[in-house]
Design a protein around this motif. Structure first.
Motif, PDB file in Angstrom:
ATOM      1  N   TYR A 105       0.810  -1.210   0.000  1.00  0.00           N
ATOM      2  CA  TYR A 105       0.000   0.000   0.000  1.00  0.00           C
ATOM      3  C   TYR A 105       0.848   1.267   0.000  1.00  0.00           C
ATOM      4  O   TYR A 105       0.340   2.371   0.169  1.00  0.00           O
ATOM      5  CB  TYR A 105      -0.952  -0.021   1.191  1.00  0.00           C
ATOM      6  CG  TYR A 105      -2.009  -1.110   1.127  1.00  0.00           C
ATOM      7  CD1 TYR A 105      -2.514  -1.561  -0.084  1.00  0.00           C
ATOM      8  CD2 TYR A 105      -2.516  -1.685   2.296  1.00  0.00           C
ATOM      9  CE1 TYR A 105      -3.487  -2.551  -0.126  1.00  0.00           C
ATOM     10  CE2 TYR A 105      -3.487  -2.666   2.261  1.00  0.00           C
ATOM     11  CZ  TYR A 105      -3.970  -3.095   1.053  1.00  0.00           C
ATOM     12  OH  TYR A 105      -4.950  -4.079   1.008  1.00  0.00           O
ATOM     13  N   GLU A 106       2.145   1.109  -0.095  1.00  0.00           N
ATOM     14  CA  GLU A 106       3.083   2.206  -0.286  1.00  0.00           C
ATOM     15  C   GLU A 106       2.963   3.289   0.791  1.00  0.00           C
ATOM     16  O   GLU A 106       3.136   3.016   1.966  1.00  0.00           O
ATOM     17  CB  GLU A 106       2.924   2.781  -1.704  1.00  0.00           C
ATOM     18  CG  GLU A 106       3.224   1.752  -2.799  1.00  0.00           C
ATOM     19  CD  GLU A 106       3.077   2.293  -4.192  1.00  0.00           C
ATOM     20  OE1 GLU A 106       2.239   3.188  -4.418  1.00  0.00           O
ATOM     21  OE2 GLU A 106       3.812   1.811  -5.084  1.00  0.00           O
ATOM     22  N   LYS A 128      -3.204   5.997  10.946  1.00  0.00           N
ATOM     23  CA  LYS A 128      -2.349   6.363   9.818  1.00  0.00           C
ATOM     24  C   LYS A 128      -1.038   5.595   9.900  1.00  0.00           C
ATOM     25  O   LYS A 128      -0.291   5.706  10.874  1.00  0.00           O
ATOM     26  CB  LYS A 128      -2.084   7.865   9.806  1.00  0.00           C
ATOM     27  CG  LYS A 128      -1.354   8.345   8.550  1.00  0.00           C
ATOM     28  CD  LYS A 128      -1.228   9.863   8.530  1.00  0.00           C
ATOM     29  CE  LYS A 128      -0.544  10.335   7.242  1.00  0.00           C
ATOM     30  NZ  LYS A 128      -0.415  11.816   7.202  1.00  0.00           N
ATOM     31  N   SER A 129      -0.766   4.822   8.858  1.00  0.00           N
ATOM     32  CA  SER A 129       0.469   4.048   8.794  1.00  0.00           C
ATOM     33  C   SER A 129       0.854   3.909   7.331  1.00  0.00           C
ATOM     34  O   SER A 129       0.111   4.302   6.434  1.00  0.00           O
ATOM     35  CB  SER A 129       0.290   2.669   9.436  1.00  0.00           C
ATOM     36  OG  SER A 129      -0.609   1.870   8.671  1.00  0.00           O
ATOM     37  N   ARG A 130       2.012   3.340   7.091  1.00  0.00           N
ATOM     38  CA  ARG A 130       2.483   3.205   5.710  1.00  0.00           C
ATOM     39  C   ARG A 130       2.952   1.785   5.436  1.00  0.00           C
ATOM     40  O   ARG A 130       3.230   1.004   6.352  1.00  0.00           O
ATOM     41  CB  ARG A 130       3.634   4.178   5.437  1.00  0.00           C
ATOM     42  CG  ARG A 130       4.913   3.908   6.237  1.00  0.00           C
ATOM     43  CD  ARG A 130       5.992   4.925   5.931  1.00  0.00           C
ATOM     44  NE  ARG A 130       7.190   4.729   6.737  1.00  0.00           N
ATOM     45  CZ  ARG A 130       8.233   3.991   6.364  1.00  0.00           C
ATOM     46  NH1 ARG A 130       8.207   3.354   5.194  1.00  0.00           N
ATOM     47  NH2 ARG A 130       9.291   3.876   7.148  1.00  0.00           N
ATOM     48  N   ILE A 192       4.270  -1.201   7.745  1.00  0.00           N
ATOM     49  CA  ILE A 192       3.454  -2.363   8.101  1.00  0.00           C
ATOM     50  C   ILE A 192       3.011  -3.065   6.824  1.00  0.00           C
ATOM     51  O   ILE A 192       2.458  -2.435   5.915  1.00  0.00           O
ATOM     52  CB  ILE A 192       2.217  -1.939   8.910  1.00  0.00           C
ATOM     53  CG1 ILE A 192       2.623  -1.273  10.235  1.00  0.00           C
ATOM     54  CG2 ILE A 192       1.312  -3.149   9.184  1.00  0.00           C
ATOM     55  CD1 ILE A 192       1.474  -0.582  10.944  1.00  0.00           C
ATOM     56  N   VAL A 193       3.234  -4.354   6.771  1.00  0.00           N
ATOM     57  CA  VAL A 193       2.819  -5.190   5.647  1.00  0.00           C
ATOM     58  C   VAL A 193       1.999  -6.342   6.210  1.00  0.00           C
ATOM     59  O   VAL A 193       2.427  -6.999   7.165  1.00  0.00           O
ATOM     60  CB  VAL A 193       4.041  -5.724   4.872  1.00  0.00           C
ATOM     61  CG1 VAL A 193       3.642  -6.819   3.892  1.00  0.00           C
ATOM     62  CG2 VAL A 193       4.748  -4.579   4.144  1.00  0.00           C
ATOM     63  N   GLU A 194       0.823  -6.589   5.641  1.00  0.00           N
ATOM     64  CA  GLU A 194      -0.029  -7.692   6.087  1.00  0.00           C
ATOM     65  C   GLU A 194       0.021  -8.826   5.068  1.00  0.00           C
ATOM     66  O   GLU A 194       0.085  -8.599   3.858  1.00  0.00           O
ATOM     67  CB  GLU A 194      -1.472  -7.229   6.296  1.00  0.00           C
ATOM     68  CG  GLU A 194      -2.359  -8.321   6.881  1.00  0.00           C
ATOM     69  CD  GLU A 194      -3.783  -7.871   7.210  1.00  0.00           C
ATOM     70  OE1 GLU A 194      -4.578  -8.730   7.622  1.00  0.00           O
ATOM     71  OE2 GLU A 194      -4.082  -6.679   7.028  1.00  0.00           O
ATOM     72  N   VAL A 195      -0.038 -10.065   5.585  1.00  0.00           N
ATOM     73  CA  VAL A 195       0.034 -11.268   4.756  1.00  0.00           C
ATOM     74  C   VAL A 195      -1.184 -12.141   5.055  1.00  0.00           C
ATOM     75  O   VAL A 195      -1.587 -12.279   6.220  1.00  0.00           O
ATOM     76  CB  VAL A 195       1.323 -12.069   5.039  1.00  0.00           C
ATOM     77  CG1 VAL A 195       1.448 -13.245   4.072  1.00  0.00           C
ATOM     78  CG2 VAL A 195       2.548 -11.168   4.963  1.00  0.00           C
TER      79      VAL A 195
END
Length: 321
Positions: A105-106, A128-130, A192-195
């Motif tokens: 989501y950049e 709010k996060s990236r 943050i990256v979700e899998v």
């Protein structure tokens, strides 16, 4: 009855006890532990969660309950001790069958408010996060190298529906609800990256997903897997230790007993047998909230020790290292 981390002390259920457990985590290790955490429900951040729970059954899961208080301690402890370069998170609320999906989501992660029946204010929440494309691609690479079909998903692709019936992308409430408490309303310092987890809900297959991302722990990445170890929306009493059926409380204790087995192979065997416990289906008509525990177990590595950081009923937190 299990004791905490082999010390003979009771499992940490109070703030003073879980703060002590968090303080005792080793800081700045070569590898960051993997964690299973109780992600709670939207009640954790409902403006007036007490008004949504007239019979008091969900009180402990609300904004003034022990889980909310623990998460407020848990997040700062993770940042202080490990200073992670990124966070990779699995949630009980995202499962896929034929391929692993990884958010990319950049510059800003959208939110998927995938819950129903809450006041309007609950659909106007902000966190709010990236993201980070390099981290997303690294996760995809690990899965591809392990023989899995995996790809990124962007803001242009829907991954589900929110509580208003709108389809869209975003971090689900199993991520942004606890993360608001752990990291605050704005958290742009760490991506943050979700899998997605495996929709078969098979314990061994989801354990294997954790094994795939285990190398990230030596790359400065914090691996988190969130669920709810008692989750039966057909029986709301199951969420309350004071009201739950005896067989459900026995199952909750069986989890703690399994997690405090010292030998890693014997512990894994005990964890795998939990789905055969007489109270398992009373606690989980469907097991999507339980299998994140196996992802964290796999991410901990073959010889991991387990530390019980909190033993909050239905929503404990464990460190695997």
């Amino acid at each position: 009855m299990s004791t905490v981390n082999g010390t003979g002390s009771p499992p940490p259920k109070t703030q003073s006890a879980w703060r002590k457990a968090l303080d005792e985590l080793p800081g700045s290790p070569e590898r960051i532990p993997a964690f299973f955490f109780g992600h709670g429900s939207p009640m954790l951040i409902a403006p007036d969660s007490a008004s949504l729970d007239s019979n008091g059954i969900m009180r402990d899961a609300g904004s003034r309950g022990p889980l909310a208080n623990f998460l407020k301690d848990f997040g700062p402890a993770l940042l202080s001790k490990y200073k992670p370069k990124g966070i990779v998170v699995f949630s009980a609320h995202w499962e896929t069958s034929s391929e692993r999906l990884v958010t990319d989501y950049e510059d800003e992660n959208p939110l998927l408010m995938d819950y129903y029946g809450f006041p309007r204010a609950m659909y106007q929440l902000k966190f709010k996060s990236r993201g980070d494309s390099a981290l997303s691609q690294r996760v995809v690479q690990l899965f591809n190298n392990a023989g899995y079909s995996a790809r990124t998903t962007t803001k242009l692709e829907a991954r589900g529906e929110d509580g208003r019936g709108f389809s869209g992308p975003g971090l689900d409430h199993g991520v942004f609800v606890p993360f608001k408490l752990m990291f605050g309303d704005e958290f742009m310092d760490v991506p943050i990256v979700e899998v997605s987890m495996d929709a078969s809900l098979d314990p061994q297959k989801n354990w294997a997903l954790g094994e795939v991302v285990e190398p990230l722990r030596r790359e400065g990445i914090l691996v988190l897997s969130g669920g709810y170890l008692v989750h039966n929306l057909r029986d709301r009493t199951s969420f309350s230790e004071a009201h739950a059926k005896t067989v459900v409380k026995e199952f909750n204790q069986a989890i703690l007993d399994a997690m405090t087995v010292k030998d890693p192979a014997a512990r894994k065997e005990a964890m795998m047998k939990l789905v055969q416990h007489p109270g398992f289906r009373a606690a989980h008509p469907r097991s999507e909230h339980f299998v994140p525990l196996y992802i964290a177990g796999g991410a901990g590595g073959a010889n991991a020790e387990v530390k019980v950081l909190s033993a909050i009923y239905a929503a404990p937190t464990f460190a695997f290292d």
